[in-house]
Write an enzyme that holds these catalytic residues in place. Structure first.
Site, PDB file in Angstrom:
ATOM      1  N   ARG A 107      -2.560   8.465   9.051  1.00 28.83           N
ATOM      2  CA  ARG A 107      -0.851   8.465   8.366  1.00 28.83           C
ATOM      3  C   ARG A 107      -0.146   9.928   8.582  1.00 28.83           C
ATOM      4  O   ARG A 107      -0.830  11.208   8.376  1.00 28.83           O
ATOM      5  CB  ARG A 107      -0.891   8.418   7.645  1.00 28.83           C
ATOM      6  CG  ARG A 107       0.910   8.088   5.975  1.00 28.83           C
ATOM      7  CD  ARG A 107       0.606   7.855   5.190  1.00 28.83           C
ATOM      8  NE  ARG A 107       0.526   6.516   4.693  1.00 28.83           N
ATOM      9  CZ  ARG A 107       0.914   5.438   3.183  1.00 28.83           C
ATOM     10  NH1 ARG A 107       1.800   6.114   2.701  1.00 28.83           N
ATOM     11  NH2 ARG A 107       0.541   4.210   4.141  1.00 28.83           N
ATOM     12  N   HIS A 134       5.477   1.137  10.298  1.00 27.52           N
ATOM     13  CA  HIS A 134       4.632   0.871   9.351  1.00 27.52           C
ATOM     14  C   HIS A 134       3.826  -0.695   9.563  1.00 27.52           C
ATOM     15  O   HIS A 134       4.173  -1.883   8.445  1.00 27.52           O
ATOM     16  CB  HIS A 134       4.683   0.798   7.166  1.00 27.52           C
ATOM     17  CG  HIS A 134       4.071   0.887   6.678  1.00 27.52           C
ATOM     18  ND1 HIS A 134       3.040   1.626   6.942  1.00 27.52           N
ATOM     19  CD2 HIS A 134       3.441   1.623   5.489  1.00 27.52           C
ATOM     20  CE1 HIS A 134       2.273   1.332   5.979  1.00 27.52           C
ATOM     21  NE2 HIS A 134       2.878   1.095   5.005  1.00 27.52           N
ATOM     22  N   GLN A 137       1.449  -3.117   6.786  1.00 19.28           N
ATOM     23  CA  GLN A 137       2.297  -3.434   5.785  1.00 19.28           C
ATOM     24  C   GLN A 137       2.865  -4.764   6.094  1.00 19.28           C
ATOM     25  O   GLN A 137       2.746  -5.011   6.068  1.00 19.28           O
ATOM     26  CB  GLN A 137       3.471  -2.551   5.348  1.00 19.28           C
ATOM     27  CG  GLN A 137       4.551  -2.972   4.106  1.00 19.28           C
ATOM     28  CD  GLN A 137       3.064  -2.514   2.704  1.00 19.28           C
ATOM     29  OE1 GLN A 137       2.324  -2.018   2.512  1.00 19.28           O
ATOM     30  NE2 GLN A 137       3.080  -3.827   2.312  1.00 19.28           N
ATOM     31  N   ASP A 218      12.654  -1.563  -0.409  1.00 19.37           N
ATOM     32  CA  ASP A 218      11.387  -0.598  -0.920  1.00 19.37           C
ATOM     33  C   ASP A 218      12.062   0.513  -1.050  1.00 19.37           C
ATOM     34  O   ASP A 218      13.652   0.454  -1.290  1.00 19.37           O
ATOM     35  CB  ASP A 218      11.368  -0.406   1.256  1.00 19.37           C
ATOM     36  CG  ASP A 218      10.393   1.161   0.797  1.00 19.37           C
ATOM     37  OD1 ASP A 218       9.616   0.557  -0.231  1.00 19.37           O
ATOM     38  OD2 ASP A 218       9.733   1.649   1.910  1.00 19.37           O
ATOM     39  N   CYS A 259       6.468  -3.098  -0.169  1.00 21.92           N
ATOM     40  CA  CYS A 259       5.507  -2.977   0.471  1.00 21.92           C
ATOM     41  C   CYS A 259       4.803  -1.883  -1.129  1.00 21.92           C
ATOM     42  O   CYS A 259       2.986  -1.912  -1.174  1.00 21.92           O
ATOM     43  CB  CYS A 259       5.442  -2.048   0.673  1.00 21.92           C
ATOM     44  SG  CYS A 259       6.430  -0.283   0.593  1.00 21.92           S
ATOM     45  N   ARG A 287      -3.533  -6.354   2.320  1.00 23.64           N
ATOM     46  CA  ARG A 287      -3.261  -4.746   3.057  1.00 23.64           C
ATOM     47  C   ARG A 287      -4.885  -4.965   3.801  1.00 23.64           C
ATOM     48  O   ARG A 287      -4.941  -4.559   4.838  1.00 23.64           O
ATOM     49  CB  ARG A 287      -2.877  -3.452   2.472  1.00 23.64           C
ATOM     50  CG  ARG A 287      -1.789  -3.966   2.417  1.00 23.64           C
ATOM     51  CD  ARG A 287      -0.904  -3.631   3.110  1.00 23.64           C
ATOM     52  NE  ARG A 287      -1.067  -2.294   4.416  1.00 23.64           N
ATOM     53  CZ  ARG A 287      -0.839  -1.290   3.797  1.00 23.64           C
ATOM     54  NH1 ARG A 287      -0.175  -0.614   3.230  1.00 23.64           N
ATOM     55  NH2 ARG A 287      -1.512   0.018   4.833  1.00 23.64           N
TER      56      ARG A 287
HETATM   57  N1   CP Z   1       2.393   0.733   0.803  1.00 26.13           N
HETATM   58  C1   CP Z   1       1.545   1.668   1.271  1.00 26.13           C
HETATM   59  O1   CP Z   1       1.429   1.676   2.181  1.00 26.13           O
HETATM   60  O2   CP Z   1       1.376   2.481   0.021  1.00 26.13           O
HETATM   61  P1   CP Z   1       0.592   3.461  -0.177  1.00 26.13           P
HETATM   62  O3   CP Z   1       1.945   4.231   0.157  1.00 26.13           O
HETATM   63  O4   CP Z   1      -0.123   3.614  -1.330  1.00 26.13           O
HETATM   64  O5   CP Z   1      -0.592   3.471   1.228  1.00 26.13           O
HETATM   65  N1  NVA Z   2       9.317   3.975   2.782  1.00 25.26           N
HETATM   66  C1  NVA Z   2       8.089   4.714   2.463  1.00 25.26           C
HETATM   67  C2  NVA Z   2       6.651   3.814   2.044  1.00 25.26           C
HETATM   68  C3  NVA Z   2       5.588   4.581   1.118  1.00 25.26           C
HETATM   69  C4  NVA Z   2       4.466   2.621   1.802  1.00 25.26           C
HETATM   70  C5  NVA Z   2       8.047   5.845   2.304  1.00 25.26           C
HETATM   71  O1  NVA Z   2       7.721   6.030   3.940  1.00 25.26           O
HETATM   72  O2  NVA Z   2       7.830   6.751   1.906  1.00 25.26           O
END
Ligand code: CP
Ligand code: NVA
Length: 301
Positions: A107, A134, A137, A218, A259, A287
Site C-alpha cells: 500500500r 484499490h 477492494q 467513499d 469500503c 476482503r
Molecule cells: N477499505 C480499506 O482498504 O480499509 P483500510 O484502509 O482499513 O485497509
Molecule cells: N479513498 C480512500 C480509501 C480508503 C480505503 C483513501 O484512499 O483514503
C-alpha cells in the site's frame, strides 16, 4: 509469475476465476474458527511481506489472517521503518525482498512506486491501494454484490461523491465485468480523464440513482488528499451524501456499499449505513476471501 496490480490489467476471464475461487474458499470455511487452517493450504512454507506506507485496518488484518489460514506466515512492514523511507531505491528494495519472501503486498502513495516494485521484484506483487486505484477492494465488492443480488453483469451501479481511487477501480471493473456505472459528483471532483474504464456522468444525484441496483460512496477526503482541502470538499460534496432520500430513488432492493473507514453522517448517514440495504460489513469480510483467491491466483502459473 503473476502480479495483481489492477483490474484493467487483469483479463475478465482471470477476474471471474478469482471471484469464483473467493466464493468457494469462503464456502469451504463456514463454521471454522478464524485461526483454523483451510483445507487447502497453498501458502504452506510461504512468507508474505505486507508493506504499508499509509494507515490500514482492513487490508492489514484481512491479508494477515488470509495468509495464516492458507498455511503461510506474514511480515507486516511500515514503509517509514524500512530503508525505503530513508533513500534506498524501490528497485533495490524489490530485489532484496524477493530473496526473502514469496509474495509482496504493498500500500503506497504514487502508483509508480508500486509499478517499480513489480518491475524489479521476482515474486508476485499485489496492489493494496495507491492514490490511483484499490483493486482488492473492488474484487471484494463484486463478490459481495453477487452473493446478495446475483451476477453483476448488466446491473446499474451508482457512485455518489469524490471521483477517487476506489471509484477508479470500479470504473475498471465496469469494463471488465460489463456493468453500467454512473458517477454523480461535483465537476471539480470528477474522476481523472485518463482512466481506462467505463462510466457515465449524471450531475443530479437523484436522477443518477434512479433504477440503481447498487449505490456506493467513499470518504470525501482520502489519505493522499491534503487536510487543507477538507472544508472545501465538504461544501462541494454535501449534496451527494447517501441518505435515505437518495436510497429511496434507487431500486427497493438496491444495495449500499462503502469500503470503510467511513465518516458517519458525512458521505453517508448512519441510517443508511446500518439500514437494511447496507452490506458494508459483508464487504469488509469479503476482503479476506477475495484476497485469498488473489494470492492463490498469483502463485499459480
Ligand atoms: N477499505 C480499506 O482498504 O480499509 P483500510 O484502509 O482499513 O485497509
Ligand atoms: N479513498 C480512500 C480509501 C480508503 C480505503 C483513501 O484512499 O483514503
Amino acid at each position: 509469475m503473476r502480479h495483481f496490480l489492477d483490474i484493467h490489467t487483469t483479463s475478465p476471464k482471470e477476474l471471474r476465476r478469482i471471484i469464483d475461487t473467493g466464493r468457494a474458499i469462503k464456502e469451504a470455511r463456514k463454521g471454522k474458527p478464524k485461526g483454523a487452517l483451510d483445507q487447502e493450504t497453498p501458502l504452506k512454507d510461504h512468507v508474505v511481506a505486507l508493506i504499508f506506507e499509509k494507515p490500514s485496518t482492513r487490508t492489514r488484518v484481512s491479508f494477515d489472517v488470509g495468509v495464516r489460514q492458507m498455511g503461510g506466515s506474514t511480515m507486516v512492514l511500515s514503509g517509514a521503518d524500512m530503508q525505503l523511507g530513508h533513500g534506498e531505491t524501490i528497485a533495490d528494495t524489490a530485489r532484496v525482498l524477493s530473496r526473502y519472501v514469496d509474495l509482496i503486498m504493498m500500500r503506497t502513495f504514487e502508483e509508480d512506486t508500486l509499478l517499480e516494485m513489480a518491475e524489479h521484484a521476482t515474486v508476485p506483487v499485489i496492489n493494496g491501494l495507491t492514490n490511483r486505484t484499490h483493486p482488492c477492494q473492488i474484487m471484494a465488492d463484486i463478490l459481495t454484490f453477487e452473493e446478495h443480488n446475483g451476477p453483476i453483469r448488466g446491473k446499474k451501479v451508482v457512485w455518489s461523491g469524490d471521483g477517487n481511487n476506489v471509484f477508479a477501480s470500479f470504473a475498471h471493473a465496469a469494463k471488465q465485468f460489463e456493468f453500467d456505472l454512473v458517477f454523480t459528483g461535483p465537476p471539480p471532483l470528477d474522476p481523472e480523464g485518463s482512466l481506462d474504464g467505463l462510466y457515465s456522468i449524471v450531475r443530479d444525484p437523484h436522477e443518477a440513482v434512479e433504477g440503481a441496483d447498487l449505490v456506493v460512496t467513499d470518504t470525501w477526503v482520502s489519505m493522499h488528499d491534503p487536510q487543507s482541502a477538507r472544508e472545501r470538499r465538504h461544501n462541494q460534496l454535501r449534496g451527494y451524501q447517501v441518505n435515505r432520500a437518495l436510497m429511496d430513488s434507487a431500486k427497493p432492493d438496491a444495495l449500499f456499499m462503502h469500503c470503510l473507514p467511513a465518516h458517519r453522517d458525512d458521505e453517508a448517514t448512519s441510517e443508511v449505513m446500518d439500514g437494511p440495504n447496507s452490506v458494508i460489513f459483508d464487504e469488509a469480510e469479503n476482503r479476506l476471501h477475495a484476497q485469498k483467491a488473489v494470492m492463490k491466483w498469483c502463485l499459480e502459473s
